[in-house]
Scaffold this motif. Structure first.
Motif, PDB file in Angstrom:
ATOM      1  N   SER A 191       0.847  -1.187   0.000  1.00  0.00           N
ATOM      2  CA  SER A 191       0.000   0.000   0.000  1.00  0.00           C
ATOM      3  C   SER A 191       0.886   1.242   0.000  1.00  0.00           C
ATOM      4  O   SER A 191       2.092   1.157   0.210  1.00  0.00           O
ATOM      5  CB  SER A 191      -0.939   0.003   1.200  1.00  0.00           C
ATOM      6  OG  SER A 191      -0.202  -0.034   2.414  1.00  0.00           O
ATOM      7  N   GLY A 192       0.267   2.399  -0.239  1.00  0.00           N
ATOM      8  CA  GLY A 192       1.029   3.646  -0.303  1.00  0.00           C
ATOM      9  C   GLY A 192       1.466   3.946  -1.714  1.00  0.00           C
ATOM     10  O   GLY A 192       0.757   3.656  -2.672  1.00  0.00           O
ATOM     11  N   ARG A 193       2.688   4.499  -1.848  1.00  0.00           N
ATOM     12  CA  ARG A 193       3.191   4.951  -3.149  1.00  0.00           C
ATOM     13  C   ARG A 193       3.703   3.767  -3.969  1.00  0.00           C
ATOM     14  O   ARG A 193       4.904   3.596  -4.206  1.00  0.00           O
ATOM     15  CB  ARG A 193       4.303   5.971  -2.949  1.00  0.00           C
ATOM     16  CG  ARG A 193       3.818   7.311  -2.414  1.00  0.00           C
ATOM     17  CD  ARG A 193       2.993   8.060  -3.455  1.00  0.00           C
ATOM     18  NE  ARG A 193       3.634   8.167  -4.740  1.00  0.00           N
ATOM     19  CZ  ARG A 193       4.513   9.100  -5.062  1.00  0.00           C
ATOM     20  NH1 ARG A 193       4.862  10.006  -4.170  1.00  0.00           N
ATOM     21  NH2 ARG A 193       5.043   9.120  -6.276  1.00  0.00           N
ATOM     22  N   LYS A 194       2.764   2.977  -4.428  1.00  0.00           N
ATOM     23  CA  LYS A 194       3.129   1.747  -5.154  1.00  0.00           C
ATOM     24  C   LYS A 194       3.835   2.067  -6.467  1.00  0.00           C
ATOM     25  O   LYS A 194       4.624   1.263  -6.960  1.00  0.00           O
ATOM     26  CB  LYS A 194       1.862   0.925  -5.405  1.00  0.00           C
ATOM     27  CG  LYS A 194       1.174   0.472  -4.112  1.00  0.00           C
ATOM     28  CD  LYS A 194      -0.100  -0.255  -4.409  1.00  0.00           C
ATOM     29  CE  LYS A 194      -1.239   0.647  -4.805  1.00  0.00           C
ATOM     30  NZ  LYS A 194      -1.681   1.524  -3.721  1.00  0.00           N
ATOM     31  N   ASP A 195       3.549   3.236  -7.030  1.00  0.00           N
ATOM     32  CA  ASP A 195       4.133   3.589  -8.316  1.00  0.00           C
ATOM     33  C   ASP A 195       5.628   3.817  -8.238  1.00  0.00           C
ATOM     34  O   ASP A 195       6.300   3.847  -9.271  1.00  0.00           O
ATOM     35  CB  ASP A 195       3.443   4.851  -8.855  1.00  0.00           C
ATOM     36  CG  ASP A 195       3.572   6.022  -7.898  1.00  0.00           C
ATOM     37  OD1 ASP A 195       4.058   7.085  -8.326  1.00  0.00           O
ATOM     38  OD2 ASP A 195       3.180   5.882  -6.727  1.00  0.00           O
ATOM     39  N   THR A 196       6.162   3.977  -7.046  1.00  0.00           N
ATOM     40  CA  THR A 196       7.598   4.215  -6.896  1.00  0.00           C
ATOM     41  C   THR A 196       8.406   2.918  -6.789  1.00  0.00           C
ATOM     42  O   THR A 196       9.616   2.939  -6.805  1.00  0.00           O
ATOM     43  CB  THR A 196       7.880   5.053  -5.637  1.00  0.00           C
ATOM     44  OG1 THR A 196       7.492   4.305  -4.472  1.00  0.00           O
ATOM     45  CG2 THR A 196       7.101   6.367  -5.670  1.00  0.00           C
ATOM     46  N   ILE A 197       7.728   1.795  -6.684  1.00  0.00           N
ATOM     47  CA  ILE A 197       8.411   0.511  -6.470  1.00  0.00           C
ATOM     48  C   ILE A 197       8.921  -0.064  -7.783  1.00  0.00           C
ATOM     49  O   ILE A 197       8.184  -0.131  -8.764  1.00  0.00           O
ATOM     50  CB  ILE A 197       7.460  -0.488  -5.801  1.00  0.00           C
ATOM     51  CG1 ILE A 197       7.064   0.018  -4.413  1.00  0.00           C
ATOM     52  CG2 ILE A 197       8.132  -1.859  -5.690  1.00  0.00           C
ATOM     53  CD1 ILE A 197       5.988  -0.814  -3.770  1.00  0.00           C
ATOM     54  N   THR A 198      10.194  -0.476  -7.784  1.00  0.00           N
ATOM     55  CA  THR A 198      10.784  -1.084  -8.974  1.00  0.00           C
ATOM     56  C   THR A 198      11.011  -2.586  -8.810  1.00  0.00           C
ATOM     57  O   THR A 198      11.176  -3.292  -9.800  1.00  0.00           O
ATOM     58  CB  THR A 198      12.115  -0.415  -9.310  1.00  0.00           C
ATOM     59  OG1 THR A 198      12.959  -0.502  -8.160  1.00  0.00           O
ATOM     60  CG2 THR A 198      11.910   1.044  -9.693  1.00  0.00           C
ATOM     61  N   ALA A 199      11.049  -3.055  -7.576  1.00  0.00           N
ATOM     62  CA  ALA A 199      11.237  -4.485  -7.330  1.00  0.00           C
ATOM     63  C   ALA A 199      10.725  -4.821  -5.934  1.00  0.00           C
ATOM     64  O   ALA A 199      10.775  -3.994  -5.023  1.00  0.00           O
ATOM     65  CB  ALA A 199      12.703  -4.879  -7.444  1.00  0.00           C
ATOM     66  N   VAL A 200      10.239  -6.041  -5.799  1.00  0.00           N
ATOM     67  CA  VAL A 200       9.816  -6.567  -4.503  1.00  0.00           C
ATOM     68  C   VAL A 200      10.529  -7.896  -4.283  1.00  0.00           C
ATOM     69  O   VAL A 200      10.567  -8.738  -5.180  1.00  0.00           O
ATOM     70  CB  VAL A 200       8.296  -6.774  -4.448  1.00  0.00           C
ATOM     71  CG1 VAL A 200       7.886  -7.432  -3.120  1.00  0.00           C
ATOM     72  CG2 VAL A 200       7.571  -5.441  -4.617  1.00  0.00           C
ATOM     73  N   ALA A 201      11.092  -8.040  -3.110  1.00  0.00           N
ATOM     74  CA  ALA A 201      11.862  -9.242  -2.798  1.00  0.00           C
ATOM     75  C   ALA A 201      11.315  -9.932  -1.556  1.00  0.00           C
ATOM     76  O   ALA A 201      10.654  -9.308  -0.722  1.00  0.00           O
ATOM     77  CB  ALA A 201      13.330  -8.887  -2.574  1.00  0.00           C
ATOM     78  N   TRP A 202      11.619 -11.197  -1.465  1.00  0.00           N
ATOM     79  CA  TRP A 202      11.413 -11.965  -0.238  1.00  0.00           C
ATOM     80  C   TRP A 202      12.785 -12.309   0.326  1.00  0.00           C
ATOM     81  O   TRP A 202      13.634 -12.846  -0.387  1.00  0.00           O
ATOM     82  CB  TRP A 202      10.630 -13.239  -0.499  1.00  0.00           C
ATOM     83  CG  TRP A 202       9.172 -13.020  -0.712  1.00  0.00           C
ATOM     84  CD1 TRP A 202       8.516 -12.946  -1.906  1.00  0.00           C
ATOM     85  CD2 TRP A 202       8.170 -12.850   0.295  1.00  0.00           C
ATOM     86  NE1 TRP A 202       7.174 -12.742  -1.707  1.00  0.00           N
ATOM     87  CE2 TRP A 202       6.930 -12.682  -0.345  1.00  0.00           C
ATOM     88  CE3 TRP A 202       8.193 -12.826   1.695  1.00  0.00           C
ATOM     89  CZ2 TRP A 202       5.742 -12.488   0.329  1.00  0.00           C
ATOM     90  CZ3 TRP A 202       7.008 -12.634   2.379  1.00  0.00           C
ATOM     91  CH2 TRP A 202       5.798 -12.461   1.693  1.00  0.00           C
ATOM     92  N   TYR A 203      12.970 -11.984   1.590  1.00  0.00           N
ATOM     93  CA  TYR A 203      14.159 -12.348   2.336  1.00  0.00           C
ATOM     94  C   TYR A 203      13.741 -13.263   3.478  1.00  0.00           C
ATOM     95  O   TYR A 203      12.570 -13.295   3.864  1.00  0.00           O
ATOM     96  CB  TYR A 203      14.833 -11.102   2.929  1.00  0.00           C
ATOM     97  CG  TYR A 203      15.787 -10.400   2.010  1.00  0.00           C
ATOM     98  CD1 TYR A 203      15.321  -9.561   1.006  1.00  0.00           C
ATOM     99  CD2 TYR A 203      17.159 -10.561   2.152  1.00  0.00           C
ATOM    100  CE1 TYR A 203      16.206  -8.900   0.162  1.00  0.00           C
ATOM    101  CE2 TYR A 203      18.050  -9.902   1.316  1.00  0.00           C
ATOM    102  CZ  TYR A 203      17.563  -9.077   0.335  1.00  0.00           C
ATOM    103  OH  TYR A 203      18.447  -8.422  -0.498  1.00  0.00           O
ATOM    104  N   ARG A 204      14.686 -13.960   4.038  1.00  0.00           N
ATOM    105  CA  ARG A 204      14.421 -14.742   5.234  1.00  0.00           C
ATOM    106  C   ARG A 204      15.607 -14.647   6.182  1.00  0.00           C
ATOM    107  O   ARG A 204      16.741 -14.448   5.754  1.00  0.00           O
ATOM    108  CB  ARG A 204      14.120 -16.210   4.905  1.00  0.00           C
ATOM    109  CG  ARG A 204      15.264 -16.971   4.261  1.00  0.00           C
ATOM    110  CD  ARG A 204      14.781 -18.343   3.814  1.00  0.00           C
ATOM    111  NE  ARG A 204      15.852 -19.102   3.154  1.00  0.00           N
ATOM    112  CZ  ARG A 204      15.653 -20.237   2.499  1.00  0.00           C
ATOM    113  NH1 ARG A 204      14.435 -20.760   2.403  1.00  0.00           N
ATOM    114  NH2 ARG A 204      16.673 -20.860   1.929  1.00  0.00           N
ATOM    115  N   GLN A 205      15.299 -14.790   7.461  1.00  0.00           N
ATOM    116  CA  GLN A 205      16.343 -14.722   8.471  1.00  0.00           C
ATOM    117  C   GLN A 205      16.072 -15.754   9.543  1.00  0.00           C
ATOM    118  O   GLN A 205      15.040 -15.685  10.238  1.00  0.00           O
ATOM    119  CB  GLN A 205      16.419 -13.332   9.086  1.00  0.00           C
ATOM    120  CG  GLN A 205      17.593 -13.143  10.029  1.00  0.00           C
ATOM    121  CD  GLN A 205      17.815 -11.685  10.384  1.00  0.00           C
ATOM    122  OE1 GLN A 205      16.918 -10.859  10.279  1.00  0.00           O
ATOM    123  NE2 GLN A 205      19.034 -11.362  10.792  1.00  0.00           N
ATOM    124  N   ALA A 206      16.986 -16.709   9.657  1.00  0.00           N
ATOM    125  CA  ALA A 206      16.901 -17.729  10.699  1.00  0.00           C
ATOM    126  C   ALA A 206      17.615 -17.209  11.945  1.00  0.00           C
ATOM    127  O   ALA A 206      18.472 -16.324  11.853  1.00  0.00           O
ATOM    128  CB  ALA A 206      17.551 -19.015  10.208  1.00  0.00           C
TER     129      ALA A 206
END
Length: 123
Positions: free
Chosen positions: A25-40
């Motif tokens: 949500s929010g300024r979605k137009d500014t997003i160029t990539a979305v990632a998934w990270y994980r941390q154990a």
């Protein structure tokens, strides 16, 4: 500003599946990539996969063939389908969004982060 909210984590047995969702949500137009990270616990945060605004995807080697990253533009949601889960994949999974022209190489390059969702794979 951009807000990210993960959901879909939980407890699953070895070999099971989960689908994580990242609602944007929010300024979605500014997003160029979305990632998934994980941390154990006790480990560094590691990249799992990313998807660009153009629809290109990349999965890291440990999850290739088992995980899929996708998006629903109408719902402003990015998904991570995880199959054949292993105990060592127990971690908090985070969604992150970037504003850079190219997907960042490291976590600090992502400007926005969700609160994370716990995934526990039991043996």
């Amino acid at each position: 500003q951009v807000q990210l909210e993960e959901s879909g984590g939980g407890l699953v047995q070895v070999g099971g599946s989960l689908r994580l969702s990242c609602a944007i949500s929010g300024r979605k137009d500014t997003i160029t990539a979305v990632a998934w990270y994980r941390q154990a616990p006790g480990m560094e945060r590691e990249l799992v996969a990313f998807i660009t605004s153009g629809g290109s995807t990349k999965l890291e080697e440990p999850v290739k063939g088992r995980f899929t990253i996708s998006r629903d533009n109408a719902k402003y949601t990015v998904y991570l389908q995880m199959n054949s889960l292993k105990p060592e994949e127990t971690a908090v999974y985070y969604c992150a969004a970037a504003r850079t022209p190219f997907p960042p190489d490291t976590a600090p390059g992502y400007a926005y982060w969700g609160q994370g969702t716990q995934v526990t794979v039991s043996s």
